[in-house]
Design a protein around this motif. Structure first.
Motif, PDB file in Angstrom:
ATOM      1  N   GLY A  74       0.783  -1.228   0.000  1.00  0.00           N
ATOM      2  CA  GLY A  74       0.000   0.000   0.000  1.00  0.00           C
ATOM      3  C   GLY A  74       0.816   1.280   0.000  1.00  0.00           C
ATOM      4  O   GLY A  74       0.246   2.367   0.008  1.00  0.00           O
ATOM      5  N   TYR A  75       2.155   1.170  -0.015  1.00  0.00           N
ATOM      6  CA  TYR A  75       3.015   2.359   0.016  1.00  0.00           C
ATOM      7  C   TYR A  75       4.072   2.254  -1.080  1.00  0.00           C
ATOM      8  O   TYR A  75       4.443   1.159  -1.491  1.00  0.00           O
ATOM      9  N   PRO A  76       4.602   3.405  -1.525  1.00  0.00           N
ATOM     10  CA  PRO A  76       5.698   3.339  -2.505  1.00  0.00           C
ATOM     11  C   PRO A  76       6.939   2.702  -1.878  1.00  0.00           C
ATOM     12  O   PRO A  76       7.141   2.785  -0.668  1.00  0.00           O
ATOM     13  N   HIS A  77       7.751   2.076  -2.715  1.00  0.00           N
ATOM     14  CA  HIS A  77       9.019   1.527  -2.238  1.00  0.00           C
ATOM     15  C   HIS A  77       9.882   2.675  -1.735  1.00  0.00           C
ATOM     16  O   HIS A  77       9.883   3.763  -2.310  1.00  0.00           O
ATOM     17  N   ARG A  78      10.626   2.432  -0.664  1.00  0.00           N
ATOM     18  CA  ARG A  78      11.511   3.448  -0.075  1.00  0.00           C
ATOM     19  C   ARG A  78      12.909   2.872   0.078  1.00  0.00           C
ATOM     20  O   ARG A  78      13.073   1.716   0.444  1.00  0.00           O
ATOM     21  N   HIS A  79      13.897   3.710  -0.178  1.00  0.00           N
ATOM     22  CA  HIS A  79      15.282   3.343   0.074  1.00  0.00           C
ATOM     23  C   HIS A  79      15.697   3.906   1.427  1.00  0.00           C
ATOM     24  O   HIS A  79      15.565   5.104   1.662  1.00  0.00           O
ATOM     25  N   TYR A  80      16.189   3.042   2.286  1.00  0.00           N
ATOM     26  CA  TYR A  80      16.713   3.452   3.586  1.00  0.00           C
ATOM     27  C   TYR A  80      18.234   3.497   3.463  1.00  0.00           C
ATOM     28  O   TYR A  80      18.867   2.501   3.123  1.00  0.00           O
ATOM     29  N   ILE A  81      18.784   4.688   3.712  1.00  0.00           N
ATOM     30  CA  ILE A  81      20.186   4.988   3.439  1.00  0.00           C
ATOM     31  C   ILE A  81      20.947   5.130   4.750  1.00  0.00           C
ATOM     32  O   ILE A  81      20.480   5.810   5.667  1.00  0.00           O
ATOM     33  N   PRO A  82      22.143   4.518   4.848  1.00  0.00           N
ATOM     34  CA  PRO A  82      22.928   4.666   6.073  1.00  0.00           C
ATOM     35  C   PRO A  82      23.295   6.129   6.316  1.00  0.00           C
ATOM     36  O   PRO A  82      23.602   6.865   5.368  1.00  0.00           O
ATOM     37  N   LYS A  83      23.280   6.542   7.584  1.00  0.00           N
ATOM     38  CA  LYS A  83      23.590   7.939   7.910  1.00  0.00           C
ATOM     39  C   LYS A  83      24.977   8.349   7.438  1.00  0.00           C
ATOM     40  O   LYS A  83      25.182   9.501   7.075  1.00  0.00           O
ATOM     41  N   GLU A  84      25.921   7.422   7.414  1.00  0.00           N
ATOM     42  CA  GLU A  84      27.274   7.796   6.965  1.00  0.00           C
ATOM     43  C   GLU A  84      27.311   8.179   5.493  1.00  0.00           C
ATOM     44  O   GLU A  84      28.274   8.794   5.034  1.00  0.00           O
ATOM     45  N   ASP A  85      26.265   7.855   4.747  1.00  0.00           N
ATOM     46  CA  ASP A  85      26.180   8.220   3.333  1.00  0.00           C
ATOM     47  C   ASP A  85      25.241   9.403   3.091  1.00  0.00           C
ATOM     48  O   ASP A  85      24.886   9.710   1.955  1.00  0.00           O
ATOM     49  N   VAL A  86      24.820  10.058   4.171  1.00  0.00           N
ATOM     50  CA  VAL A  86      23.940  11.230   4.111  1.00  0.00           C
ATOM     51  C   VAL A  86      24.693  12.424   4.676  1.00  0.00           C
ATOM     52  O   VAL A  86      25.419  12.303   5.660  1.00  0.00           O
ATOM     53  N   ASP A  87      24.560  13.584   4.035  1.00  0.00           N
ATOM     54  CA  ASP A  87      25.173  14.808   4.559  1.00  0.00           C
ATOM     55  C   ASP A  87      24.305  15.303   5.716  1.00  0.00           C
ATOM     56  O   ASP A  87      23.446  16.169   5.553  1.00  0.00           O
ATOM     57  N   MET A  88      24.527  14.721   6.902  1.00  0.00           N
ATOM     58  CA  MET A  88      23.697  15.012   8.069  1.00  0.00           C
ATOM     59  C   MET A  88      23.815  16.464   8.517  1.00  0.00           C
ATOM     60  O   MET A  88      22.907  16.979   9.176  1.00  0.00           O
ATOM     61  N   ALA A  89      24.901  17.147   8.143  1.00  0.00           N
ATOM     62  CA  ALA A  89      25.071  18.557   8.518  1.00  0.00           C
ATOM     63  C   ALA A  89      23.998  19.435   7.869  1.00  0.00           C
ATOM     64  O   ALA A  89      23.707  20.519   8.362  1.00  0.00           O
ATOM     65  N   LYS A  90      23.402  18.962   6.784  1.00  0.00           N
ATOM     66  CA  LYS A  90      22.359  19.727   6.090  1.00  0.00           C
ATOM     67  C   LYS A  90      20.967  19.489   6.691  1.00  0.00           C
ATOM     68  O   LYS A  90      20.025  20.176   6.358  1.00  0.00           O
ATOM     69  N   LEU A  91      20.839  18.498   7.568  1.00  0.00           N
ATOM     70  CA  LEU A  91      19.548  18.128   8.131  1.00  0.00           C
ATOM     71  C   LEU A  91      19.448  18.534   9.595  1.00  0.00           C
ATOM     72  O   LEU A  91      20.453  18.591  10.305  1.00  0.00           O
ATOM     73  N   SER A  92      18.234  18.798  10.041  1.00  0.00           N
ATOM     74  CA  SER A  92      17.987  19.059  11.457  1.00  0.00           C
ATOM     75  C   SER A  92      16.768  18.251  11.887  1.00  0.00           C
ATOM     76  O   SER A  92      15.843  18.036  11.097  1.00  0.00           O
ATOM     77  N   ILE A  93      16.792  17.779  13.121  1.00  0.00           N
ATOM     78  CA  ILE A  93      15.668  16.998  13.636  1.00  0.00           C
ATOM     79  C   ILE A  93      14.457  17.913  13.767  1.00  0.00           C
ATOM     80  O   ILE A  93      14.559  19.019  14.294  1.00  0.00           O
ATOM     81  N   SER A  94      13.325  17.459  13.265  1.00  0.00           N
ATOM     82  CA  SER A  94      12.096  18.245  13.376  1.00  0.00           C
ATOM     83  C   SER A  94      11.323  17.782  14.609  1.00  0.00           C
ATOM     84  O   SER A  94      11.701  16.813  15.271  1.00  0.00           O
ATOM     85  N   SER A  95      10.220  18.441  14.886  1.00  0.00           N
ATOM     86  CA  SER A  95       9.400  18.062  16.040  1.00  0.00           C
ATOM     87  C   SER A  95       8.424  16.935  15.710  1.00  0.00           C
ATOM     88  O   SER A  95       7.752  16.411  16.596  1.00  0.00           O
ATOM     89  N   THR A  96       8.365  16.528  14.452  1.00  0.00           N
ATOM     90  CA  THR A  96       7.426  15.487  14.038  1.00  0.00           C
ATOM     91  C   THR A  96       7.920  14.110  14.477  1.00  0.00           C
ATOM     92  O   THR A  96       9.083  13.768  14.282  1.00  0.00           O
ATOM     93  N   VAL A  97       7.023  13.348  15.072  1.00  0.00           N
ATOM     94  CA  VAL A  97       7.284  11.966  15.459  1.00  0.00           C
ATOM     95  C   VAL A  97       6.035  11.177  15.075  1.00  0.00           C
ATOM     96  O   VAL A  97       4.922  11.635  15.308  1.00  0.00           O
ATOM     97  N   THR A  98       6.220  10.026  14.460  1.00  0.00           N
ATOM     98  CA  THR A  98       5.075   9.186  14.122  1.00  0.00           C
ATOM     99  C   THR A  98       5.333   7.766  14.618  1.00  0.00           C
ATOM    100  O   THR A  98       6.462   7.405  14.947  1.00  0.00           O
TER     101      THR A  98
END
Length: 113
Positions: free
Chosen positions: A40-64
């Protein structure tokens, strides 16, 4: 005879290159993604954090909460809210995606080879 049903979630290692871009900015580049296929959902790629530029991201207040994966933490990118999410402590059956990030394909460009 009982009918055989497919599992709700199937995980597939994905060794081909996956890149995530926001406009012209490269956010992630990996050959170590896990493709999650959920009914029922599109396929998603889960990427290791070491391969993501985490400096460009910030944790949001959203939690599900997903009963099939666990509690997720969301991340924002500059002016793009909730662009990615991660299951830091997923349920036992989903440990392979622990700490990896999936991106919202409606908010970024995903290039998968």
């Amino acid at each position: 005879m009982a009918e055989r049903t497919e599992p709700r979630i199937i995980l597939h290692p994905h060794s081909r290159r996956v890149r995530i871009l926001a406009g012209d900015t490269l956010i992630a580049d990996t050959r170590n993604a896990i493709e999650l296929r959920e009914t029922g959902y599109p396929h998603r790629h889960y990427i290791p954090k070491e391969d993501v530029d985490m400096a460009k991201l910030s944790i949001s207040s959203t939690v599900t909460h997903c009963p099939f994966k666990g509690d997720s933490t969301y991340y924002s990118l500059l002016d793009i809210d909730d662009v990615a999410w991660s299951y830091e402590r997923p349920i036992d059956e989903m440990q392979a995606i622990a700490g990896r990030l999936a991106f919202d394909a409606d908010k970024v460009t995903e290039l998968a080879e």
